[in-house]
Write a protein that holds these residues in place. Sequence first.
Motif, PDB file in Angstrom:
ATOM      1  N   GLY A 107     -99.658   7.563 -26.015  1.00 31.29           N
ATOM      2  CA  GLY A 107     -99.765   6.539 -24.990  1.00 31.29           C
ATOM      3  C   GLY A 107     -98.623   6.585 -24.012  1.00 31.29           C
ATOM      4  N   THR A 108     -98.866   6.036 -22.819  1.00 30.15           N
ATOM      5  CA  THR A 108     -97.839   5.932 -21.791  1.00 30.15           C
ATOM      6  C   THR A 108     -97.925   4.563 -21.143  1.00 30.15           C
ATOM      7  OG1 THR A 108     -99.285   6.825 -20.054  1.00 30.15           O
ATOM      8  CG2 THR A 108     -97.926   8.400 -21.274  1.00 30.15           C
ATOM      9  N   GLU A 109     -96.816   4.106 -20.600  1.00 25.07           N
ATOM     10  CA  GLU A 109     -96.773   2.871 -19.827  1.00 25.07           C
ATOM     11  C   GLU A 109     -95.915   3.096 -18.594  1.00 25.07           C
ATOM     12  OE1 GLU A 109     -95.492  -1.851 -20.126  1.00 25.07           O
ATOM     13  OE2 GLU A 109     -94.712  -0.407 -21.587  1.00 25.07           O
ATOM     14  N   ASP A 110     -96.479   2.728 -17.438  1.00 27.38           N
ATOM     15  CA  ASP A 110     -95.754   2.839 -16.177  1.00 27.38           C
ATOM     16  C   ASP A 110     -94.757   1.689 -16.082  1.00 27.38           C
ATOM     17  OD1 ASP A 110     -94.824   3.157 -13.635  1.00 27.38           O
ATOM     18  OD2 ASP A 110     -96.789   3.174 -12.668  1.00 27.38           O
ATOM     19  N   LEU A 111     -93.463   2.017 -16.062  1.00 26.76           N
ATOM     20  CA  LEU A 111     -92.419   1.001 -15.988  1.00 26.76           C
ATOM     21  C   LEU A 111     -91.985   0.716 -14.560  1.00 26.76           C
ATOM     22  CD1 LEU A 111     -90.199   2.244 -18.953  1.00 26.76           C
ATOM     23  CD2 LEU A 111     -91.976   0.490 -18.994  1.00 26.76           C
ATOM     24  N   GLY A 112     -92.530   1.461 -13.604  1.00 25.16           N
ATOM     25  CA  GLY A 112     -92.156   1.283 -12.208  1.00 25.16           C
ATOM     26  C   GLY A 112     -90.981   2.165 -11.828  1.00 25.16           C
ATOM     27  N   GLY A 113     -90.842   2.408 -10.539  1.00 26.44           N
ATOM     28  CA  GLY A 113     -89.742   3.209 -10.048  1.00 26.44           C
ATOM     29  C   GLY A 113     -89.774   4.646 -10.508  1.00 26.44           C
ATOM     30  N   GLY A 114     -90.970   5.170 -10.826  1.00 25.50           N
ATOM     31  CA  GLY A 114     -91.098   6.549 -11.293  1.00 25.50           C
ATOM     32  C   GLY A 114     -90.747   6.746 -12.749  1.00 25.50           C
ATOM     33  N   LEU A 115     -90.544   5.648 -13.480  1.00 29.11           N
ATOM     34  CA  LEU A 115     -90.165   5.719 -14.894  1.00 29.11           C
ATOM     35  C   LEU A 115     -91.338   5.301 -15.766  1.00 29.11           C
ATOM     36  CD1 LEU A 115     -87.417   6.423 -16.211  1.00 29.11           C
ATOM     37  CD2 LEU A 115     -87.025   3.966 -16.473  1.00 29.11           C
ATOM     38  N   SER A 116     -91.508   5.961 -16.901  1.00 28.80           N
ATOM     39  CA  SER A 116     -92.585   5.608 -17.828  1.00 28.80           C
ATOM     40  C   SER A 116     -92.119   5.737 -19.268  1.00 28.80           C
ATOM     41  CB  SER A 116     -93.815   6.491 -17.602  1.00 28.80           C
ATOM     42  OG  SER A 116     -93.516   7.855 -17.813  1.00 28.80           O
ATOM     43  N   ALA A 117     -92.698   4.908 -20.125  1.00 31.13           N
ATOM     44  CA  ALA A 117     -92.455   4.994 -21.564  1.00 31.13           C
ATOM     45  C   ALA A 117     -93.598   5.775 -22.202  1.00 31.13           C
ATOM     46  CB  ALA A 117     -92.358   3.600 -22.172  1.00 31.13           C
ATOM     47  N   GLU A 163     -89.541   8.772 -19.722  1.00 37.45           N
ATOM     48  CA  GLU A 163     -89.633   9.928 -18.832  1.00 37.45           C
ATOM     49  C   GLU A 163     -89.529   9.487 -17.388  1.00 37.45           C
ATOM     50  OE1 GLU A 163     -92.334  13.977 -18.464  1.00 37.45           O
ATOM     51  OE2 GLU A 163     -93.217  12.158 -19.339  1.00 37.45           O
ATOM     52  N   GLY A 164     -88.825  10.287 -16.572  1.00 42.17           N
ATOM     53  CA  GLY A 164     -88.680   9.984 -15.157  1.00 42.17           C
ATOM     54  C   GLY A 164     -88.325  11.221 -14.377  1.00 42.17           C
ATOM     55  N   ALA A 165     -87.795  11.013 -13.190  1.00 46.46           N
ATOM     56  CA  ALA A 165     -87.479  12.129 -12.301  1.00 46.46           C
ATOM     57  C   ALA A 165     -86.389  13.029 -12.865  1.00 46.46           C
ATOM     58  CB  ALA A 165     -87.046  11.589 -10.941  1.00 46.46           C
ATOM     59  N   TYR A 166     -85.571  12.493 -13.772  1.00 40.71           N
ATOM     60  CA  TYR A 166     -84.464  13.270 -14.326  1.00 40.71           C
ATOM     61  C   TYR A 166     -84.755  13.839 -15.709  1.00 40.71           C
ATOM     62  CZ  TYR A 166     -81.990  11.179 -10.432  1.00 40.71           C
ATOM     63  OH  TYR A 166     -81.602  10.787  -9.167  1.00 40.71           O
ATOM     64  N   GLY A 167     -86.045  13.863 -16.088  1.00 46.65           N
ATOM     65  CA  GLY A 167     -86.420  14.498 -17.339  1.00 46.65           C
ATOM     66  C   GLY A 167     -87.035  13.537 -18.336  1.00 46.65           C
ATOM     67  N   ARG A 168     -87.205  14.038 -19.553  1.00 45.61           N
ATOM     68  CA  ARG A 168     -87.825  13.254 -20.624  1.00 45.61           C
ATOM     69  C   ARG A 168     -86.912  13.227 -21.837  1.00 45.61           C
ATOM     70  NH1 ARG A 168     -93.626  14.460 -23.588  1.00 45.61           N
ATOM     71  NH2 ARG A 168     -92.385  15.890 -24.839  1.00 45.61           N
ATOM     72  N   LEU A 169     -86.691  12.048 -22.375  1.00 44.38           N
ATOM     73  CA  LEU A 169     -85.865  11.857 -23.567  1.00 44.38           C
ATOM     74  C   LEU A 169     -86.730  11.235 -24.651  1.00 44.38           C
ATOM     75  CD1 LEU A 169     -82.958  11.923 -24.805  1.00 44.38           C
ATOM     76  CD2 LEU A 169     -82.748   9.536 -24.044  1.00 44.38           C
ATOM     77  N   THR A 170     -86.807  11.884 -25.819  1.00 42.56           N
ATOM     78  CA  THR A 170     -87.647  11.398 -26.905  1.00 42.56           C
ATOM     79  C   THR A 170     -86.858  11.373 -28.214  1.00 42.56           C
ATOM     80  OG1 THR A 170     -88.488  13.675 -27.143  1.00 42.56           O
ATOM     81  CG2 THR A 170     -89.853  12.115 -25.917  1.00 42.56           C
ATOM     82  N   LEU A 171     -87.267  10.469 -29.115  1.00 37.81           N
ATOM     83  CA  LEU A 171     -86.573  10.288 -30.388  1.00 37.81           C
ATOM     84  C   LEU A 171     -87.582  10.150 -31.517  1.00 37.81           C
ATOM     85  CD1 LEU A 171     -85.208   8.229 -28.028  1.00 37.81           C
ATOM     86  CD2 LEU A 171     -83.431   8.114 -29.768  1.00 37.81           C
ATOM     87  N   GLY A 172     -87.371  10.903 -32.615  1.00 31.35           N
ATOM     88  CA  GLY A 172     -88.243  10.814 -33.779  1.00 31.35           C
ATOM     89  C   GLY A 172     -88.461  12.173 -34.418  1.00 31.35           C
ATOM     90  N   ARG A 173     -89.559  12.308 -35.141  1.00 37.72           N
ATOM     91  CA  ARG A 173     -89.942  13.592 -35.744  1.00 37.72           C
ATOM     92  C   ARG A 173     -90.615  14.429 -34.667  1.00 37.72           C
ATOM     93  NH1 ARG A 173     -90.787  16.482 -40.333  1.00 37.72           N
ATOM     94  NH2 ARG A 173     -92.733  17.633 -40.581  1.00 37.72           N
ATOM     95  N   GLN A 174     -90.053  15.611 -34.383  1.00 38.04           N
ATOM     96  CA  GLN A 174     -90.522  16.387 -33.247  1.00 38.04           C
ATOM     97  C   GLN A 174     -90.497  17.885 -33.542  1.00 38.04           C
ATOM     98  OE1 GLN A 174     -89.028  14.783 -29.325  1.00 38.04           O
ATOM     99  NE2 GLN A 174     -87.532  13.778 -30.653  1.00 38.04           N
ATOM    100  N   TYR A 175     -91.211  18.637 -32.699  1.00 46.11           N
ATOM    101  CA  TYR A 175     -91.142  20.093 -32.768  1.00 46.11           C
ATOM    102  C   TYR A 175     -89.747  20.557 -32.368  1.00 46.11           C
ATOM    103  CZ  TYR A 175     -96.228  20.431 -33.164  1.00 46.11           C
ATOM    104  OH  TYR A 175     -97.517  20.335 -33.596  1.00 46.11           O
TER     105      TYR A 175
END
Length: 357
Positions: free
Chosen positions: A78-88, A119-131
Amino acid sequence: MKKKERAIRLGTVAAMLVTSWMGDSALAQSSVTLYGVADTYLDYSNNNPSAVTGQGGGKSVVKLSSTGLSGPRWGIRGTEDLGGGLSALFVLESGFNVDTGTMAETGRLFNRQAFVGIEGAYGRLTLGRQYTTIYETLPNFAPLYYSNTYEPLVVLLGSPREDNAVKYRFAAGGLTVQGHYAFGEQAGAIQGNAGLGVGMVYVAGPFAIAGTYDQGNGPETAEGHSKIRKAALAGSYSIGPASIVAGYRWGHDTTAAGATALRDNLWWAGLRYELTPALMLSAAFYYDDVKSRTGVVNPPNPKQYVVQGIYSLSKRTDVYGAVAYARNSGLNFGDLKTLAAGKESQTGVALGIRHKF
């Protein structure tokens, strides 16, 4: 009374329009998607140890297996638009076995991925179990796109996922860079059980190149911690319906005391050809130059040849077949002890079907 009734009706209509507009707006700002893959195949292989005590080895076996082209999974993202080009964003993904209906990993529901980020114009930062970063850097440079029929993924990548990981990724033009750090969470030993990786992919027209480094540490002991380190460089080039890929992976595993447990150089090359819009043919070669291995004098150097075909019945469903021959190892560079006594090669044939939803 008529004026009052008319006002009430107009007010009701206006409220309905506002509610509808707000609902559509909310839906446009966020989304949740259910997705997945179901994949299973018939698998023949020879030179297997016999399951019957006292019976000679070198037996053939036919199985219905899971995880052919892709690991079976279902997930929610899922994604949510947070405004200002930023999304969760978030992803929860669980693996399962099509042949038995069981979980791919008992006791861990979302064994494939479970993370949240921004995630935004300066990249994506994620936390948890990942590849791991090495896993996400090399799929387009692996001849069979990480197909289990038959690509030696464990030898190439090591463990593909890590818990407690923080990952950052940035893309601009043809360049993508990323890195991760997985916390070991061992009291008094920040590097115990920790992992890290960095990777880069650059695409310029038909040409692409990738470089990556990955390290996974064992638990801290009185002697220190073990390390599994891998570094890879790969490239690809497309010519019309054809593409060629090649790569090299350096590997060095050490014990907690710092002694070498495994030192090897893995080389690979592949050719893909889109014979028709529905039919993709691939050929691959892998060679593992094993320099040293604990407890083995003059370790053998495995090599494997694969031919694979994938036919798309639709955008979501395809059927496939593959033939592989491994020398000085089991298929996918399985250890020689997985073969029957006295056998040093293995042949496999796979026929399967995959559906994506």
